[in-house]
Design an enzyme around this catalytic site. Structure first.
Site, PDB file in Angstrom:
ATOM      1  N   GLU A 163      22.320  39.208  42.933  1.00 50.90           N
ATOM      2  CA  GLU A 163      23.065  40.402  42.517  1.00 50.90           C
ATOM      3  C   GLU A 163      23.735  40.072  41.202  1.00 50.90           C
ATOM      4  OE1 GLU A 163      22.738  43.086  43.956  1.00 50.90           O
ATOM      5  OE2 GLU A 163      21.816  42.341  45.774  1.00 50.90           O
ATOM      6  N   CYS A 220      31.434  44.338  38.515  1.00 50.25           N
ATOM      7  CA  CYS A 220      30.029  44.463  38.109  1.00 50.25           C
ATOM      8  C   CYS A 220      29.664  45.923  37.957  1.00 50.25           C
ATOM      9  CB  CYS A 220      29.124  43.787  39.133  1.00 50.25           C
ATOM     10  SG  CYS A 220      29.384  44.390  40.804  1.00 50.25           S
TER      11      CYS A 220
HETATM   12  P1  NAD Z   1      28.786  33.519  36.666  1.00 54.16           P
HETATM   13  O1  NAD Z   1      27.336  33.899  36.660  1.00 54.16           O
HETATM   14  O2  NAD Z   1      29.312  32.827  35.477  1.00 54.16           O
HETATM   15  O3  NAD Z   1      29.093  32.556  37.923  1.00 54.16           O
HETATM   16  C1  NAD Z   1      28.766  32.950  39.228  1.00 54.16           C
HETATM   17  C2  NAD Z   1      28.620  31.710  40.098  1.00 54.16           C
HETATM   18  O4  NAD Z   1      27.466  30.976  39.677  1.00 54.16           O
HETATM   19  C3  NAD Z   1      29.796  30.741  39.995  1.00 54.16           C
HETATM   20  O5  NAD Z   1      30.076  30.228  41.275  1.00 54.16           O
HETATM   21  C4  NAD Z   1      29.256  29.644  39.083  1.00 54.16           C
HETATM   22  O6  NAD Z   1      29.856  28.380  39.266  1.00 54.16           O
HETATM   23  C5  NAD Z   1      27.798  29.605  39.520  1.00 54.16           C
HETATM   24  N1  NAD Z   1      26.876  29.014  38.549  1.00 54.16           N
HETATM   25  C6  NAD Z   1      26.991  28.954  37.199  1.00 54.16           C
HETATM   26  N2  NAD Z   1      25.899  28.347  36.671  1.00 54.16           N
HETATM   27  C7  NAD Z   1      25.093  28.015  37.715  1.00 54.16           C
HETATM   28  C8  NAD Z   1      23.807  27.388  37.806  1.00 54.16           C
HETATM   29  N3  NAD Z   1      23.158  26.963  36.729  1.00 54.16           N
HETATM   30  N4  NAD Z   1      23.253  27.240  39.027  1.00 54.16           N
HETATM   31  C9  NAD Z   1      23.898  27.681  40.144  1.00 54.16           C
HETATM   32  N5  NAD Z   1      25.112  28.283  40.114  1.00 54.16           N
HETATM   33  C10 NAD Z   1      25.697  28.445  38.904  1.00 54.16           C
HETATM   34  O7  NAD Z   1      29.598  34.870  36.990  1.00 54.16           O
HETATM   35  P2  NAD Z   1      31.169  35.123  36.989  1.00 54.16           P
HETATM   36  O8  NAD Z   1      31.696  35.020  35.603  1.00 54.16           O
HETATM   37  O9  NAD Z   1      31.834  34.341  38.057  1.00 54.16           O
HETATM   38  O10 NAD Z   1      31.200  36.654  37.451  1.00 54.16           O
HETATM   39  C11 NAD Z   1      30.970  37.714  36.573  1.00 54.16           C
HETATM   40  C12 NAD Z   1      29.533  38.209  36.649  1.00 54.16           C
HETATM   41  O11 NAD Z   1      29.186  38.500  38.007  1.00 54.16           O
HETATM   42  C13 NAD Z   1      29.336  39.512  35.895  1.00 54.16           C
HETATM   43  O12 NAD Z   1      28.099  39.484  35.230  1.00 54.16           O
HETATM   44  C14 NAD Z   1      29.328  40.562  37.015  1.00 54.16           C
HETATM   45  O13 NAD Z   1      28.661  41.745  36.666  1.00 54.16           O
HETATM   46  C15 NAD Z   1      28.628  39.805  38.095  1.00 54.16           C
HETATM   47  N6  NAD Z   1      28.882  40.348  39.420  1.00 54.16           N
HETATM   48  C16 NAD Z   1      27.858  40.989  40.065  1.00 54.16           C
HETATM   49  C17 NAD Z   1      28.070  41.569  41.307  1.00 54.16           C
HETATM   50  C18 NAD Z   1      26.955  42.296  42.030  1.00 54.16           C
HETATM   51  O14 NAD Z   1      27.035  42.461  43.242  1.00 54.16           O
HETATM   52  N7  NAD Z   1      25.917  42.748  41.331  1.00 54.16           N
HETATM   53  C19 NAD Z   1      29.328  41.463  41.918  1.00 54.16           C
HETATM   54  C20 NAD Z   1      30.350  40.779  41.239  1.00 54.16           C
HETATM   55  C21 NAD Z   1      30.109  40.226  39.989  1.00 54.16           C
END
Ligand code: NAD
Length: 506
Positions: free
Chosen positions: A254, A288
């Site tokens: 997501e 999001c």
């Molecule tokens: P992010 O992608 O930076 O991080 C999300 C998670 O992924 C964190 O736990 C992070 O440590 C982990 N991560 C980072 N790099 C990784 C890798 N290489 N491998 C595995 N895990 C890794 O996102 P964020 O800044 O925490 O949140 C904001 C983003 O999330 C925005 O783009 C928002 O739109 C999205 N979001 C989407 C939804 C949805 O349901 N579609 C809901 C909430 C937030």
């Protein structure tokens, strides 16, 4: 309201029911006042991440064999604990991620609803009985858990989003390793403490802390069957690329959004303004599903802009613990810098900048990550980056459109397809947008935010890969099996296939 300072939480990993590694490799800070440390946490080594996966793998057979109803009843106990702790959870969340405490409370309630949904699902049908061509045969579609699920989550919904994934995964008999965002590890740890207190057996819910590389070590572990990821497109894509080399790895991703609210000329005007404001600025635009584009039919355009000029300055951004504030800070300095870059880009690409947006340094002595909203008008053009890229902050474009066909073309001209809303009193127009727009969650006469857990939560294009979260997640965390039983005393095959052994019958 603010009370006495709370001592920092001591972070630990939870592996096989044991709390381990109380190191202080990184800390989480209050984005409203970066000087306040919410907790210090160990960053799991690759070895510790592997141990957590191994613990989940070892716990899987016994958990899978546990009655689905008894698994569900663990969630009833969890629900009671969440009710007991709603206010303290909401305050911890407000301090760690900067959302207003009223929103944090709503998020805890959303998590509770997910837990209640999962508990209730334990006694609902979980398969299908289907007919066979052969009267003596019974055929069933039965779901089996995949095994070990890695749950990797973002900071902006640190309680509800993990529960959207942990809930269905565990109910169906999988075991989990959970890695909360490095920005909200305290809420993640508190959630795992509640799982353990609720009596989930050792190894069924394991916790590792850390940033991207820790998440990636879970993704690279071939013993993980399913990765449930919520976060940015860039990270989601990387997880999908790494996972592509594993034969039956499932990735439920997501990701981000570039969501639009479409205001038609027959809209109830005040409702349309409220929907636009909430969609753009609730949670300081860091959902999001937040809208960064409001498309307004030309005859209403000037009036809508005028109302935004009046309403936006009245929105109070401030202390997340003060429930009278509308919204709080951004999550960290990097987020502030990113949004400021998009605000600067808007001054180049926009027709007219109504509010340029900027740092609010008067709050908490400038130690927080506060930004005021950026609002601008812009005529649609396909090459405007501010109309295509996710900003994730208080930043919104007001875009005029002429016909409904134009509105659909503009709304769909983004790489994401997560949520949308249309404001109209006309059911034919509503249906047109329902059928023609690209989205996973659509709303009519509502903001484009505000999901409920018993609906699927997902999107298309860069927003999701077809495995929606919350109620929809059962599809990703189980695989369907066909189970066929012959009640006859001889074999009869479907499709007229003969059973003649060529004269050599036994
Ligand atoms: P992010 O992608 O930076 O991080 C999300 C998670 O992924 C964190 O736990 C992070 O440590 C982990 N991560 C980072 N790099 C990784 C890798 N290489 N491998 C595995 N895990 C890794 O996102 P964020 O800044 O925490 O949140 C904001 C983003 O999330 C925005 O783009 C928002 O739109 C999205 N979001 C989407 C939804 C949805 O349901 N579609 C809901 C909430 C937030």
């Amino acid at each position: 309201m603010r009370t006495a300072p709370v001592p920092p939480m001591q972070g630990r990993l939870s592996i096989d029911g044991e709390w381990v590694s109380p190191r202080a490799d990184f800390s989480s800070s209050n984005p409203a006042d970066l000087a306040e440390v919410v907790g210090t946490f160990p960053s799991a080594t690759t070895g510790e991440a592997d141990q957590a996966v191994a613990a989940a793998r070892a716990a899987f057979p016994a958990w899978r064999r546990t009655s689905r109803i008894l698994r569900a009843e663990c969630f009833d106990r969890l629900a009671q604990l969440i009710k007991r702790d709603t206010d303290t959870l909401a305050r911890l969340m407000a301090r760690e991620c900067g959302k207003n405490v009223t929103e944090c409370r709503a998020e805890v309630v959303e998590g509770l609803h997910m837990v209640q949904y999962v508990f209730g699902s334990g006694r609902t049908p979980c398969g299908e009985i289907v007919a066979s061509e052969i009267a003596e045969k019974d055929a069933f579609v039965r779901r089996k858990p995949w095994g070990v699920v890695a749950v990797i989550t973002p900071w902006n919904f640190p309680f509800a989003v993990p529960l959207w994934m942990l809930g269905p995964s565990l109910l169906e008999g999988n075991t989990c390793v959970f890695k909360p965002s490095e920005d909200t590890p305290a809420v993640g740890q508190r959630l795992v403490e509640l799982f353990i207190e609720a009596g989930f057996p050792a190894g069924t819910v394991n916790l590792v802390h850390g940033d991207g590389p820790v998440g990636e070590s879970l993704v690279r572990n071939p013993s993980v069957n399913v990765v449930c990821f919520t976060g940015s497109y860039e990270v989601g894509r990387r997880i999908q690329e790494i996972s592509a080399s594993l034969p039956d790895r499932i990735v439920a991703a997501e990701m981000g959004g570039k969501n639009a609210v479409i205001v038609c000329d027959d809209a109830r005007f005040d409702l349309a303004v409220t929907a636009g404001i909430l969609s753009a600025f609730k949670t300081t635009g860091q959902r999001c599903v937040s809208a960064s584009r409001i498309l307004i039919q030309e005859s209403l355009y000037d009036r809508y802009i005028q109302r935004f000029r009046e309403v936006v300055p009245r929105l109070r951004f401030g202390d997340p613990l003060d429930p009278s504030n509308f919204a709080g800070p951004l999550i960290n300095r990097a987020a502030v810098e990113k949004v400021l870059r998009y605000n600067a880009l808007a001054t180049e690409e926009a027709t007219d900048v109504i509010f340029p947006g900027g740092e609010l340094t008067s709050i908490h002595g400038g130690r927080g990550c506060y930004l005021s909203p950026c609002v601008y008008t812009i005529a649609y053009r396909p090459d405007a980056r501010v109309l295509r890229e996710e900003v994730f902050g208080p930043h919104v474009a007001l875009v005029p459109f002429q016909t409904d066909e134009d509105a659909v073309r503009i709304a769909n001209d983004a790489d994401y397809g997560l949520s949308m809303a249309v404001i109209t009193e006309n059911y034919r127009r509503m249906r047109f947008f329902r059928d023609e727009c690209d989205y996973g969650m659509g709303y009519v006469n509502l903001p484009c935010i505000g999901a409920e857990v018993h609906l699927p939560f997902g999107g298309v294009k860069k927003s999701g890969n077809g495995h929606p979260s919350a109620a929809g997640l059962i599809e990703a965390v189980t695989h369907k099996t066909a189970w066929t039983v012959n009640h006859g005393t001889e074999i009869k095959m479907a499709q007229g296939l003969t059973t003649d052994l060529g004269g050599e019958a036994a």
